[in-house]
Design an enzyme around this catalytic site. Sequence first.
Site, mmCIF file in Angstrom:
data_model
loop_
_atom_site.group_PDB
_atom_site.id
_atom_site.type_symbol
_atom_site.label_atom_id
_atom_site.label_comp_id
_atom_site.label_asym_id
_atom_site.label_seq_id
_atom_site.Cartn_x
_atom_site.Cartn_y
_atom_site.Cartn_z
ATOM 1 N N GLU A 196 0.836 -1.211 0.000
ATOM 2 C CA GLU A 196 0.000 0.000 0.000
ATOM 3 C C GLU A 196 0.866 1.254 0.000
ATOM 4 O O GLU A 196 0.852 2.046 0.940
ATOM 5 C CB GLU A 196 -0.943 -0.005 1.210
ATOM 6 C CG GLU A 196 -2.005 -1.085 1.104
ATOM 7 C CD GLU A 196 -3.105 -0.967 2.157
ATOM 8 O OE1 GLU A 196 -2.890 -0.293 3.179
ATOM 9 O OE2 GLU A 196 -4.174 -1.553 1.958
ATOM 10 N N GLU A 398 -5.129 -8.310 -1.147
ATOM 11 C CA GLU A 398 -5.889 -8.281 0.109
ATOM 12 C C GLU A 398 -7.361 -8.003 -0.162
ATOM 13 O O GLU A 398 -7.703 -7.137 -0.956
ATOM 14 C CB GLU A 398 -5.387 -7.171 1.051
ATOM 15 C CG GLU A 398 -4.006 -7.384 1.590
ATOM 16 C CD GLU A 398 -3.546 -6.257 2.519
ATOM 17 O OE1 GLU A 398 -4.409 -5.544 3.082
ATOM 18 O OE2 GLU A 398 -2.326 -6.104 2.668
HETATM 19 P P1 P53 Z 1 -6.565 -3.130 9.481
HETATM 20 C C1 P53 Z 1 -6.436 1.255 5.953
HETATM 21 C C2 P53 Z 1 -7.446 1.097 5.008
HETATM 22 C C3 P53 Z 1 -7.412 -0.003 4.152
HETATM 23 C C4 P53 Z 1 -6.371 -0.924 4.257
HETATM 24 O O1 P53 Z 1 -6.419 -3.130 7.891
HETATM 25 C C5 P53 Z 1 -5.370 -0.742 5.190
HETATM 26 C C6 P53 Z 1 -5.388 0.343 6.042
HETATM 27 C C7 P53 Z 1 -4.304 0.549 7.035
HETATM 28 O O2 P53 Z 1 -4.674 0.132 8.296
HETATM 29 O O3 P53 Z 1 -4.279 -1.578 5.320
HETATM 30 C C8 P53 Z 1 -4.225 -2.865 4.786
HETATM 31 O O4 P53 Z 1 -5.586 -4.120 9.997
HETATM 32 C C9 P53 Z 1 -2.847 -3.367 5.114
HETATM 33 C C10 P53 Z 1 -2.820 -4.499 6.084
HETATM 34 C C11 P53 Z 1 -3.956 -4.332 7.056
HETATM 35 C C12 P53 Z 1 -5.259 -4.482 6.294
HETATM 36 O O5 P53 Z 1 -5.327 -3.566 5.230
HETATM 37 O O6 P53 Z 1 -6.269 -1.739 9.897
HETATM 38 O O7 P53 Z 1 -2.099 -3.676 3.967
HETATM 39 O O8 P53 Z 1 -1.568 -4.518 6.715
HETATM 40 O O9 P53 Z 1 -3.924 -5.199 8.141
HETATM 41 C C13 P53 Z 1 -6.489 -4.315 7.158
HETATM 42 O O10 P53 Z 1 -7.961 -3.569 9.774
#
Ligand code: P53
Length: 507
Positions: A196, A398
């Site tokens: 990201e 993801e």
């Molecule tokens: P968490 C923000 C918005 C969308 C994705 O996020 C994001 C974030 C940053 O927090 O990050 C990605 O754990 C990231 C992963 C992360 C996952 O989305 O905040 O690449 O490391 O865990 C989910 O719920």
Amino acid sequence: MAKAFPEGFLWGGSTAANQIEGAWNEGGRGPATSDFARLITKEIRDTEGSFDEHVSHNAASKEMVEDMKAHPENWTLPKRWGIDFYHTYKEDIKLFAEMGFKVFRMSISWSRIFPNGDDAQPNEEGLQFYDNVFDELHRYGIEPLVTLSHFDTPLHLAEKYGGFASRHTTDAFVRYAETVMTRYKGKVKYWLTFNEINNVLSNPFTSSGVILDGAPTPNSCNNYLGHWQLKFQAVHNQFIASALAVKKLHEIDPEAKMGNMLCRLENYAESSKPEDQLQVMFEDHFNWFFTDVQATGQYPYYMKRFFDENDIHIEMGPDDMRILKEGAVDFITISYYMTYIMRYKGSPVPQPTGRLVSDIKNPHLPKSEWGWTIDPIGFRITLNRIYDRYHLPIFISENGLGAIDKFSEDGRIHDDYRIDYMRAHVEQLREAIADGVDVFGYAWWGPIDLVSSGTSEITKRYGMIYVDQDDYNNGTHARSKKKSFYYYKKLIASNGADLENNVTFED
Ligand code: P53
């Protein structure tokens, strides 16, 4: 049954070293920025307030890092223990294999390989750990897809150089990339440079090691707006690092492929007013920008106005444009969680919001317990738009749902909400493929519960595998299968054809 996915489609799961490994000071590993991300519970969000439902990655100032070093007992820093994957990887990979994974997206902890980021020699113990992990994956026919940098810049590089604000960090990264790409040649076919990469705008410290001056509020980085000069310089230095890594990978192993990784923000206008649509265009540009550079090897035309009007001057080396051109990525990857609503901000001059979670809610969509909208059709739209723009193969690095899981009376977790989320997204993914979009894999975020990136909670659970621990690391740490485990297993076994949710715990 619906039609199966293309043959060889890579189904699997996705993680990051800083959110699973733990063992932050074992095996010769040096400290990383992620070790300084504090737990932000719901109570903290409710009492201290937050910019978004999602609170950003804190620890953005020198003062905070110093305090965490001097008084660790005053802070809860869950990424230091993760889910202990460093010690449990064999057991965990066995469970992934049981679900039928074809791919496992993971990251290498940079400071396990170079504890300070710029050491003369790599740490053999760290290198050996990933050899073991890759060998274990290959035992089950699981392809590793490896991110070089996922929100865990070595702390030393952050403190000494301000992370990617300095070209020294670019040099250190390229050396690290070369070291691991050489070591794991033949074991790893798919690589990503920066997770990201657009996150530098909202979370400069964790994603890029950029430490800003000024005191942030205790619960989050109050610098998520502004500081554009510094942040876009760091972005540029990451683009160069990425391009050089692409070039090196092609030299080291012509068979291997390098991808980008963008947190894809798909935006809708709040109304049919052209002004709102204009705001969508601005925000889109600030999202496309990162992939435009990494995929085409050029700065897009629309950034010039933003740089000029904000007096942003990116320091570039004489060869930078050539380096970018020669270092375009081979494939595109995105994370996709939600869509966003845009309302005109009253200025015809583009300004990024720097947010990762929209402040305007879509009345037509349900939300997760963390306020993230659930929009499967947006997934199809975004995939079409990306393919239309780059014409490169796409991997979904993801997609997932963070939720609070509760045990039912039968002692099990019936997470039908997670199954519903997955089914709806996979259905739209199938539509996108039918539209003609070239997608070659899908990795569920957090197939095993892990520490949240944004809030460091584990109670924001993504997994099909439950990990018995709470936000403070109390618990047996035992792994158990949720209902979604059986669902995903069946889905993979049918290569995406069997989307019906008729699984039981006996399957
Ligand atoms: P968490 C923000 C918005 C969308 C994705 O996020 C994001 C974030 C940053 O927090 O990050 C990605 O754990 C990231 C992963 C992360 C996952 O989305 O905040 O690449 O490391 O865990 C989910 O719920």
